[in-house]
Write an enzyme that holds these catalytic residues in place. Structure first.
Site, PDB file in Angstrom:
ATOM      1  CB  CYS A 154      -0.856   0.226   1.349  1.00 51.94           C
ATOM      2  SG  CYS A 154      -2.097   1.606   1.663  1.00 51.94           S
TER       3      CYS A 154
ATOM      4  CB  CYS B  76      -0.335   2.202   4.276  1.00 48.25           C
ATOM      5  SG  CYS B  76      -1.787   2.107   3.181  1.00 48.25           S
ATOM      6  CG  ASP B  77       3.328   1.191   4.098  1.00 47.27           C
ATOM      7  OD1 ASP B  77       2.570   1.573   5.633  1.00 47.27           O
ATOM      8  OD2 ASP B  77       3.091  -0.107   4.750  1.00 47.27           O
TER       9      ASP B  77
END
Ligand code: NDP
Length: 315
Positions: free
Chosen positions: A136, A139-140
Site C-alpha cells: 500500500c 499507507c506507507d
C-alpha cells in the site's frame, strides 16, 4: 452441533467489523463478532498508520486494532476467535457455521471479511514485509520520501501508486511482466509522462534483496533471460487484491473479482438482512477510515432492518 440465536452476527474484525460492533452494541443489539483467521485484519501487518484521523502522532497498526477491539468490548460485544466456515442464506433467519463446530442463527448478518492484498509469493518478499516491502503506497509511501523505490504491477493500482510515489521519491521503477500495461490509457499516459518513473518491461522480480530491510531487487527480463539488480529502499506490490468472500458466492451478488455488490448508498446486499461493510465490497478506496465509515452504515442498516421486522411482527 450446538445452535444459538443472535440478533446481529458480524463476520470479521478489521476496522469495519469493529465499528459495526461498536454501533450495534451501543444500540443494544448484543452483537456476536467472529474474528476470522487474521484477528484485527490487514492493519495488523502495517507498522505506522498516519492517515487515520484522531491520531495526530500516528499509531502502530496492531495497537490501533487493539483499541478498536477494546472499544467494541467496552459495550459488551461478544468477540470470538474463530472462522465462519460456511453460511446458509437460502432461508430466513440466516445461518452461519463457526469452525465447523457450532451454528449461529442470525436475524441479521454484517459481512466485514475484508480483502487480502496479493503478493508475488517470494520468500524474500515475505521476510521483508514491513521492512521495505508493502502492498500500500498510500499507507506507507511517505516513509520512503527521498528514496528510490519500485512498484510491481501494471494495472490501475500500480499506475496510481507509481505516480503517487513519483511525487515524493526521486526515482520509481515500475516492474511490468509483459510488454504492455493493463491500466486504463489515461493512467498509462500519466506513468509514461512522468520523467522519474522508469518502466521495466517484460520484467519479473527474481528476488527482493536485503538482510534486515530492502536494499534492492533482482529483476529477470523474461524475453532475454538476463538478470539485473536495482538499488531501492521500498518495494511496493500492486498486483491486485482478493476480497474474502468465497463462502458467500452461492448466495450474494458479486462482481467478477468477488467484491460484494451493495445497493448504492447503503450496505445492503442482494439478500434482506445481510449487509456488507469495508473492503469486501470496496474495490476503489480500501482505506481503514472508509472501512470504518461503512462499518457504521452496516450497523445502522441492520438496526433499521431489525426495528422494521419487530414493528411488522403480529401481536
Ligand atoms: P488488476 O487486476 O487490474 O491488475 C493487476 C496487475 O498486476 C496486472 O497488470 C497484472 O499483470 C499484474 N500482476 C498480477 N500478478 C502478477 C505477478 N505475479 N507478477 C507481476 N505482475 C502481476 O488490479 P488493480 O489492483 O490494479 O486494479 C483492480 C481494479 O480496481 C481494476 O478494475 C482497476 O481499474 C480498479 N482501480 C481503479 C483505480 C482508479 O480508477 N483510480 C485505482 C486503482 C484500481 P497482467 O496485466 O500481465 O495480468
Amino acid at each position: 452441533m450446538t445452535t444459538e440465536e443472535v440478533k446481529v452476527l458480524i463476520i470479521g474484525s478489521g476496522p469495519s467489523g469493529y465499528t459495526a460492533a461498536i454501533y450495534a452494541a451501543r444500540a443494544g443489539l448484543n452483537p456476536v463478532l467472529i474474528t476470522g483467521g487474521e484477528p484485527g485484519g490487514q492493519l495488523t501487518t502495517t507498522n505506522d498508520v498516519e492517515n487515520f484521523p484522531g491520531y495526530p502522532e500516528g499509531v502502530n497498526g496492531p495497537q490501533m486494532m487493539m483499541d478498536f477491539q477494546k472499544q467494541a468490548e467496552r459495550f459488551d460485544t461478544d468477540i470470538r476467535y474463530g472462522m465462519v466456515t460456511s453460511v446458509d442464506f437460502s432461508s430466513y433467519p440466516h445461518k452461519a457455521i463457526v469452525d465447523n463446530k457450532y451454528e449461529i442463527i442470525a436475524e441479521s448478518v454484517i459481512i466485514s471479511t475484508g480483502a487480502s492484498a496479493k503478493y508475488l509469493g517470494l520468500p524474500s518478499e515475505k521476510r521483508l514485509l514491513n521492512f521495505g516491502v508493502s502492498a500500500c503506497a498510500i499507507c506507507d509511501g511517505f516513509f520512503y520520501k527521498g528514496k528510490e523505490v519500485a512498484v510491481v504491477g501494471a494495472g490501475d493500482s500500480a499506475a496510481e501508486e507509481a505516480t503517487y510515489l513519483a511525487n515524493i521519491c526521486p526515482k520509481v521503477y515500475l516492474i511490468v511482466r509483459r510488454d504492455e500495461m493493463r491500466a486504463s490509457k489515461i493512467m498509462q499516459q500519466r506513468v509514461l509522462n512522468t520523467p522519474n518513473i522508469e518502466v521495466l518491461w517484460n520484467s519479473e522480480t527474481d528476488e527482493v534483496l536485503g538482510e534486515k530491510e530492502v536494499t534492492g531487487a533482482r529483476i529477470l527480463n523474461n524475453k532475454t533471460g538476463e538478470k539485473s539488480e536495482i538499488a531501492i529502499s521500498g518495494f511496493f506490490v500492486a498486483i491486485g487484491h482478493k476480497p474474502n468472500t468465497e463462502i458467500f458466492k452461492d448466495y450474494l451478488e458479486m462482481d467478477e473479482v468477488g467484491y460484494l455488490k451493495v445497493q448504492p448508498g447503503t450496505s445492503k446486499t442482494s439478500i434482506e438482512g445481510v449487509f456488507v461493510t469495508g473492503d469486501a465490497s470496496d474495490r476503489v478506496y480500501r482505506q481503514a477510515v472508509t472501512a470504518a465509515g461503512t462499518g457504521c452504515m452496516g450497523a445502522l442498516d441492520a438496526e433499521k432492518f431489525l426495528a422494521a421486522k419487530e414493528f411488522d411482527k403480529p401481536e
